[in-house]
Design a protein around this motif. Structure first.
Motif, PDB file in Angstrom:
ATOM      1  N   GLY A  77      50.372  75.159  14.930  1.00 11.77           N
ATOM      2  CA  GLY A  77      50.802  73.783  15.115  1.00 11.77           C
ATOM      3  C   GLY A  77      50.683  73.352  16.564  1.00 11.77           C
ATOM      4  O   GLY A  77      50.924  74.140  17.475  1.00 11.77           O
ATOM      5  N   ILE A  78      50.307  72.103  16.769  1.00  2.11           N
ATOM      6  CA  ILE A  78      50.295  71.500  18.101  1.00  2.11           C
ATOM      7  C   ILE A  78      51.411  70.467  18.124  1.00  2.11           C
ATOM      8  O   ILE A  78      51.461  69.579  17.253  1.00  2.11           O
ATOM      9  N   THR A 197      52.874  80.016  14.831  1.00  3.56           N
ATOM     10  CA  THR A 197      52.843  79.649  16.246  1.00  3.56           C
ATOM     11  C   THR A 197      52.751  78.139  16.378  1.00  3.56           C
ATOM     12  O   THR A 197      51.944  77.495  15.700  1.00  3.56           O
ATOM     13  N   ASP A 198      53.581  77.572  17.240  1.00  4.07           N
ATOM     14  CA  ASP A 198      53.468  76.176  17.656  1.00  4.07           C
ATOM     15  C   ASP A 198      53.260  76.149  19.157  1.00  4.07           C
ATOM     16  O   ASP A 198      53.898  76.912  19.899  1.00  4.07           O
ATOM     17  N   LEU A 199      52.390  75.267  19.613  1.00  5.33           N
ATOM     18  CA  LEU A 199      52.059  75.153  21.021  1.00  5.33           C
ATOM     19  C   LEU A 199      52.261  73.726  21.491  1.00  5.33           C
ATOM     20  O   LEU A 199      51.803  72.782  20.829  1.00  5.33           O
ATOM     21  N   ALA A 200      52.923  73.576  22.607  1.00  8.77           N
ATOM     22  CA  ALA A 200      53.042  72.276  23.265  1.00  8.77           C
ATOM     23  C   ALA A 200      52.270  72.346  24.576  1.00  8.77           C
ATOM     24  O   ALA A 200      52.519  73.230  25.401  1.00  8.77           O
ATOM     25  N   TYR A 201      51.307  71.432  24.747  1.00 11.76           N
ATOM     26  CA  TYR A 201      50.560  71.345  25.995  1.00 11.76           C
ATOM     27  C   TYR A 201      51.147  70.197  26.809  1.00 11.76           C
ATOM     28  O   TYR A 201      51.194  69.061  26.359  1.00 11.76           O
ATOM     29  N   GLY A 202      51.607  70.517  28.028  1.00 11.25           N
ATOM     30  CA  GLY A 202      52.229  69.491  28.838  1.00 11.25           C
ATOM     31  C   GLY A 202      53.732  69.662  28.897  1.00 11.25           C
ATOM     32  O   GLY A 202      54.293  70.643  28.409  1.00 11.25           O
ATOM     33  N   GLY A 209      55.066  77.866  23.967  1.00  9.52           N
ATOM     34  CA  GLY A 209      54.783  78.285  22.599  1.00  9.52           C
ATOM     35  C   GLY A 209      55.689  79.404  22.146  1.00  9.52           C
ATOM     36  O   GLY A 209      56.450  79.983  22.926  1.00  9.52           O
ATOM     37  N   TYR A 210      55.610  79.699  20.859  1.00  2.98           N
ATOM     38  CA  TYR A 210      56.361  80.808  20.285  1.00  2.98           C
ATOM     39  C   TYR A 210      55.598  81.338  19.083  1.00  2.98           C
ATOM     40  O   TYR A 210      54.749  80.652  18.504  1.00  2.98           O
ATOM     41  N   TYR A 219      58.716  85.848  19.664  1.00  4.11           N
ATOM     42  CA  TYR A 219      58.664  85.866  21.126  1.00  4.11           C
ATOM     43  C   TYR A 219      58.218  84.491  21.576  1.00  4.11           C
ATOM     44  O   TYR A 219      57.388  83.830  20.930  1.00  4.11           O
ATOM     45  N   ALA A 220      58.826  84.031  22.641  1.00  2.00           N
ATOM     46  CA  ALA A 220      58.577  82.696  23.168  1.00  2.00           C
ATOM     47  C   ALA A 220      57.993  82.824  24.565  1.00  2.00           C
ATOM     48  O   ALA A 220      58.256  83.802  25.282  1.00  2.00           O
TER      49      ALA A 220
END
Length: 376
Positions: A77-78, A197-202, A209-210, A219-220
């Motif tokens: 996920g983003i 996994t979800d990733l936030a850019y910015g 992410g985690y 793990y984060a």
């Protein structure tokens, strides 16, 4: 009858453990030495294993234990920094359609599974031991160890990591170089609802992410510009990581509440290295992080290391002649795969550092993952 071959493996990480298991399966005598007394069995938070890593773990005979110990998923996920899910992308199953795209697991658990497999394979293991000198001739390598003993081997596999002393000892001058980024990592309880996994850019960090690592753990991590480690006292690590994570929404407030113990927080710079030309000098050959390393932006560090072990073991066990031609064939086969992964991993981070907002991160990731679906 021909003399049984002997191999020394220096380093008991992903590459060293994997090549030991595979060579022992073929009946080759293997001595494995590891500098750490505890075989690194307790260090680390979590690890993301893409399908190509799972394919090697299956070849090692440990996939069932990995599957039972970790958490498999098939998408990423983003999110926006506030936790809003912007996009969910199905991940390519790089290990084949019969394996998950990704498994997250606790790194110490993976190491223990590999340790058990090395022991079961019948290798001779010495912990708290390093190799001090290598004296080569056309037939093999004489090695003097830190405990004062000596050994004679047909081949030495240098799998002693990013700061490989063996690499330097055989005259390869390549060294890891910082990319400008650093990562904070921690293991925490898994919030209800985290399944991938979800990733936030910015936001306050470049990436947040985690990754779920089991039924009740994740793990984060957060990625920022690297700083001089000397300016960050270890007893402030939890405070420093919370300073970044507290600004993220979604599951992050619950995760942040568990970042309290500085001893459980890890801070590491991103490095890049790729040994060019060949990965051997005489009868000493590099594998894993001793030959290459890349930022974890594509989660390929352990995967590439275990692929090295698979390819090297395949060549060694299928050839009657261990010579420069064989070791160069190993390099040529691996460099064609490793170089684009290292370059893509570095590029993704560089785009973040440069603030390139229209960068085609998903496209570069997809092209690289397609390459990794091919057999190593």
């Amino acid at each position: 009858m021909s003399r049984a071959r002997t191999v020394l493996v220096v380093g008991g990480g992903a590459a060293g453990n994997a090549v030991t298991i595979l060579l022992r399966r073929a009946g080759i005598a293997v001595d494995l030495i590891e500098a750490k007394d505890d075989w690194n069995a307790t260090r680390g938070s979590g690890i993301t294993l893409q399908g190509n890593a799972l394919r090697v773990l299956r070849e090692l005979g440990v996939w069932e234990r990995v599957e039972a110990s970790g958490h498999g998923f098939d998408s990423v996920g983003i999110t926006a920094p506030d936790g809003t899910v912007l996009h969910v992308q199905d991940d390519l199953r790089t290990g084949g359609d019969d394996l998950p795209a990704t498994v997250g697991m606790q790194r110490p658990r993976l190491q223990q599974i590999l340790i058990d497999a090395v022991r079961a394979a019948g290798a001779s293991v010495r912990l708290g031991t390093t190799a001090e000198t290598f004296d080569q001739d056309t037939d093999g390598v004489s090695v003097r160890f830190s405990d004062g003993t000596e050994g004679r081997y047909d081949l030495v596999v240098a799998a002693d990591g990013l700061g490989s002393a063996t690499r330097a000892a055989i005259g390869i001058t390549a060294k890891p170089e910082p990319t400008g980024m650093a990562i904070w990592r921690v293991a925490t309880p898994r919030p209800a609802g985290v399944t991938r996994t979800d990733l936030a850019y910015g936001g306050p960090a470049y990436i947040a992410g985690y990754c779920p690592t089991g039924a009740s753990t994740i793990y984060a991590y957060v990625v920022e510009a690297n700083r001089d480690r000397a300016t960050i006292p270890p007893d402030t690590y939890a405070d420093e990581m919370r300073r970044l994570t507290r600004h993220y929404g979604g599951f992050w407030p619950e995760i942040t509440a568990h970042i309290t113990d500085p001893a459980r927080v890890n801070y590491t710079w991103f490095d890049r290295m790729l040994v060019e030309g060949s990965w051997h000098r005489g009868r000493v050959v590099l594998a894993g992080d001793a030959a290459h390393c890349c930022p974890p932006t594509l989660a390929q560090g352990a995967a590439l290391s275990m692929e090295d072990a698979l390819v090297l073991a395949e060549l060694l066990t299928s050839s009657g002649t261990w010579d420069d031609a064989l070791f160069q064939a190993y390099y040529e086969r691996r460099i064609a795969r490793v170089r684009p992964v290292v370059e893509a991993s570095v590029q993704i981070g560089q785009w973040q550092l440069d603030g390139v907002r229209d960068a085609d991160v998903p496209g570069l990731m997809a092209r690289t993952m397609t390459l990794l679906r091919e057999q190593p």
